[in-house]
Motif scaffolding. Sequence first.
Motif, PDB file in Angstrom:
ATOM      1  N   ALA A  43    -115.116  87.849 -34.608  1.00 33.41           N
ATOM      2  CA  ALA A  43    -113.794  87.949 -33.985  1.00 33.41           C
ATOM      3  C   ALA A  43    -113.357  89.401 -33.862  1.00 33.41           C
ATOM      4  N   ASP A  44    -112.631  89.693 -32.805  1.00 36.25           N
ATOM      5  CA  ASP A  44    -112.091  91.032 -32.555  1.00 36.25           C
ATOM      6  C   ASP A  44    -110.567  90.956 -32.611  1.00 36.25           C
ATOM      7  N   PHE A  45    -109.990  91.604 -33.619  1.00 32.80           N
ATOM      8  CA  PHE A  45    -108.534  91.644 -33.777  1.00 32.80           C
ATOM      9  C   PHE A  45    -107.993  93.061 -33.535  1.00 32.80           C
ATOM     10  N   THR A  46    -108.716  93.873 -32.820  1.00 31.72           N
ATOM     11  CA  THR A  46    -108.296  95.246 -32.581  1.00 31.72           C
ATOM     12  C   THR A  46    -106.881  95.292 -31.991  1.00 31.72           C
ATOM     13  N   GLY A  47    -105.993  96.013 -32.645  1.00 33.61           N
ATOM     14  CA  GLY A  47    -104.639  96.185 -32.121  1.00 33.61           C
ATOM     15  C   GLY A  47    -103.769  94.945 -32.179  1.00 33.61           C
ATOM     16  N   ALA A  48    -104.219  93.882 -32.852  1.00 34.88           N
ATOM     17  CA  ALA A  48    -103.425  92.653 -32.926  1.00 34.88           C
ATOM     18  C   ALA A  48    -102.248  92.823 -33.881  1.00 34.88           C
ATOM     19  N   ARG A  49    -101.218  92.007 -33.680  1.00 34.31           N
ATOM     20  CA  ARG A  49    -100.052  91.978 -34.558  1.00 34.31           C
ATOM     21  C   ARG A  49     -99.927  90.561 -35.104  1.00 34.31           C
ATOM     22  N   MET A  50     -99.774  90.444 -36.419  1.00 37.00           N
ATOM     23  CA  MET A  50     -99.785  89.127 -37.049  1.00 37.00           C
ATOM     24  C   MET A  50     -98.557  88.890 -37.914  1.00 37.00           C
TER      25      MET A  50
END
Length: 220
Positions: free
Chosen positions: A166-173
């Motif tokens: 999975a790629d969560f680059t730059g994601a906001r959670m």
Amino acid sequence: MARKPTTTGARRPEFRLPELAEFQGGLEPDGDYDGVALRGQDFAGQDAPGARFMDCLVEDCALDEVGLKHARLIDTRLSGVRGVGTDLADASLRDVEMLDARMGGVQLHGAVLERVVVRGGKIDYLNLRKARLRDVVFEGVVLAEPDFGGSSLERVEFIDCALKSADFTGARMKDVDLRRCGQLDIARGVDRLSGATISPAQLLDLAPVFAAAIGVRVEG
């Protein structure tokens, strides 16, 4: 005294499909599909940007290279759909269930997903870049190389599913629950997990990835 959960769970879609009329025919740009069942049809290559599906069942249909940019899906169930390259960029999905899908290269970048359940099946190369996910549940599904880059995830749960590369680059959670994810493999963006909850076992499994992200060298 029991500890209160610190992660807020996702709200699931609640809808009951009415009696549906059988639909036969092609998809059209800005088409309005209300209270119909689309079963066993091959929509491959059709272009229907801006189409609206409300109180619909899409069952056992082929969606290869179907163009549904800016489409709206409301109170709709997709069951057993299959296809490669389905384009749902900038679409809006609200109160939607996707069951046992077999898909690849689905484009959902810039889309808005609210109260959505994706259960069973397998989706390869799911593109959710810059999408907004709120109250979304991935359950019992295999997600191979999903791209959440730049996306916003709030009250999102991964239950008994495989999350591969999975790629969560730059994601906001916020309130993202990964504890029940059967396989958790993060290729990029492990530094964006602030706002997510993982289990102690997952922490150990991800330790090498965390170490690499902050430049720690581990040697025996």
